[in-house]
Design an enzyme around this catalytic site. Structure first.
Site, mmCIF file in Angstrom:
data_model
loop_
_atom_site.group_PDB
_atom_site.id
_atom_site.type_symbol
_atom_site.label_atom_id
_atom_site.label_comp_id
_atom_site.label_asym_id
_atom_site.label_seq_id
_atom_site.Cartn_x
_atom_site.Cartn_y
_atom_site.Cartn_z
ATOM 1 C CD GLU A 134 -48.659 12.269 -17.052
ATOM 2 O OE1 GLU A 134 -48.685 12.649 -15.858
ATOM 3 O OE2 GLU A 134 -49.866 12.552 -17.666
ATOM 4 C CD GLU A 175 -46.330 16.101 -15.272
ATOM 5 O OE1 GLU A 175 -47.395 16.058 -14.754
ATOM 6 O OE2 GLU A 175 -46.099 16.010 -16.232
#
Length: 488
Positions: A192, A386
């Protein structure tokens, strides 16, 4: 024209994911140093929809954390003790049928301070055992090099990723990994990477109370990560021929609040600044022109060294991976709309969606939209690394967890993945978050459970650490066995 694909590819990579900073534990074992994750506290008694500990890190919080090693206050240091349970856990993943297992390597376990010349051999030995166990079961590893656990020393001594020296430290670390584990095909450079704008301490090691121009420093720090990522892509291709090295963002899919043109423009800008900027640089290899105006209007002047432009262009990633949990709403006038404290960063409430126990808005169709949007933009393979829902799981009197709500969540998202494949999207795989219950990244609590495997542990660290299969364990087993056809 090619015949339209109607099913998941035969080689589709079904699996699950964890992060070292949330699962591994053993924070002071075998020479490991403190990481940024180790000083993110758990504050008991707060409204779970309003807990965002990563936004409250300060000099004072770090100083207190260094003096306090309690499991109740700092659960990430202990995780679920994957460090000592990895064989048991991987055996359970294999029983579920995992084709791939995404996990991260703890940077501070390999380089305890981050700036050493030589790595910590004990840390390398541990991960060698993990890879051997995965190979035993035929599970492909997907390794994240840096997942919110940079050595704390690099923050305290160097100021985090604002300091360009971290590129060299990261590259030394990456070279050790590529050299030591040449069988690993799939890598992610940074978890991220857009965390630099929503979780800056964990993402780039910056603290607002140490900054004179915080936003500029955040973008300067992420520029250094862009350069490090591009260099790692080039090095990985050189040392591991045929390797696939990807980028990753937290995907903030957004819709316009209304058809009003101003709301649509706000949606475009939110998408550019929260999402596309980070994937554009890493996938296309250059800074997008829309950021010129943003930087000018926010008085941001980045320092690029000679050669950076060429490095970014030469180090474009092979695939784009992302986390997807929810969607968001964009409005030019957000103050007059109902807000939600969930969605990781808060935002406008979508009246058409249900929400999780933590206020995150559940939007399966948004995943299909996201897959189409990203593939259309980059024409590179995508990887969902995810996707999941945090819930308050309860054991019944027989020690079972009947988590139909979790199966419902994944069922609908997998259906939308299949629709995206029908749309023509090249999707490599899907690693659910998470393979097993772990400590929450955003709230540092254990009671926010994501896994298909229940871990007997409470928020204060107490419990037996016994692993128990939830109903969803058997459901996902059938999904993988049928290659996504049997969704129950």
């Amino acid at each position: 024209m090619e015949e339209m694909r109607r099913n998941f590819p035969e080689n589709f990579l079904w699996g699950g994911a964890i992060a070292a900073s949330q699962a591994e534990g053993a924070f002071n074992a075998d020479g490991r140093g403190l990481s940024v994750g180790d000083v993110v506290p758990y504050n008991k008694g707060l409204n779970r929809k309003e807990i965002n500990h990563h936004k409250n890190i300060s000099n004072e919080v770090i100083a207190l954390a260094i003096q306090d090693s309690s499991a109740a206050n700092y659960p990430k240091r202990y995780g679920i003790d994957f460090y000592h349970h990895y064989k048991e856990d991987i055996a359970l993943f294999a029983e579920m049928g995992f084709k791939v297992f995404r996990f991260s390597i703890s940077w501070s376990r390999i380089f305890p301070q981050g700036d050493e010349l030589l790595p910590n051999e004990a840390g390398l030995v541990f991960y060698g055992k993990v890879f051997a166990e995965l190979e035993k079961y035929g599970i492909e590893p997907l390794v994240t090099i840096s997942h919110f656990d940079m050595p704390l020393y690099l923050v305290e001594e160097y100021g985090g990723w604002l300091n360009r020296k971290l590129i060299d430290f990261y590259m030394r670390y990456a070279k050790v990994l590529f050299t030591r584990y040449p069988k690993v095909k799939y890598w992610i450079t940074f978890n991220e990477i857009n965390a630099s704008v929503f979780s800056t301490f964990k993402g780039v090691g910056l603290l607002k109370d140490r900054s004179a121009h915080f936003e500029q420093e955040c973008f300067q720090a992420v520029h250094h990560q862009f350069v490090a990522s591009a260099l790692a892509v080039q090095l990985g291709h050189e040392l591991i021929p045929g390797s696939q090295i990807g980028c990753m963002i937290a995907r903030f899919t957004t819709y316009a609040a209304t058809s009003k043109p101003e709301d649509v423009m706000q949606m475009l800008h939110d998408d550019q600044y929260r999402n596309f900027f980070f994937t554009d640089v890493q996938t296309r290899g250059y800074y997008p022109s829309y950021m010129d105006r943003y930087f000018a209007e926010h008085d941001i002047q980045l320092t690029l060294q000679q050669g950076d432009v060429e490095i970014l262009r030469a180090g474009a990633v092979d695939y784009v991976s992302f986390s997807y949990y929810m969607s968001m709403i964009s409005s030019a006038d957000p103050e007059h709309l109902e807000q939600t404290a969930g969605n990781l960063v808060g935002g406008i409430k979508n009246p058409h969606l249900q929400a999780s126990d933590w206020g995150w808005q559940i939007d399966p169709v948004g995943l299909r939209y996201t897959l189409n949007q990203l593939y259309d933009r980059y024409q590179k393979p995508l990887f969902i690394v995810e996707n999941g829902v945090g819930a308050l799981d309860q054991l019944d009197e027989h020690g079972n967890v009947h988590d139909e709500y979790r199966m419902d969540y994944f069922r609908e998202h997998i259906r939308q993945m299949k629709e995206a494949i029908l749309d023509g999207v090249d999707l490599l795989g899907y690693t659910i978050w998470s393979a097993i219950d772990i400590v929450s990244s955003s709230t540092s609590e254990m009671s926010k459970r994501y896994g298909f495997i229940y871990v007997d542990q409470n928020d204060d660290g107490s419990g037996t650490l016994n692993r128990l299969k939830k109903d969803s364990f058997y459901w996902y087993q059938k999904v993988i066995e049928s290659n996504g056809e049997d969704l129950g």
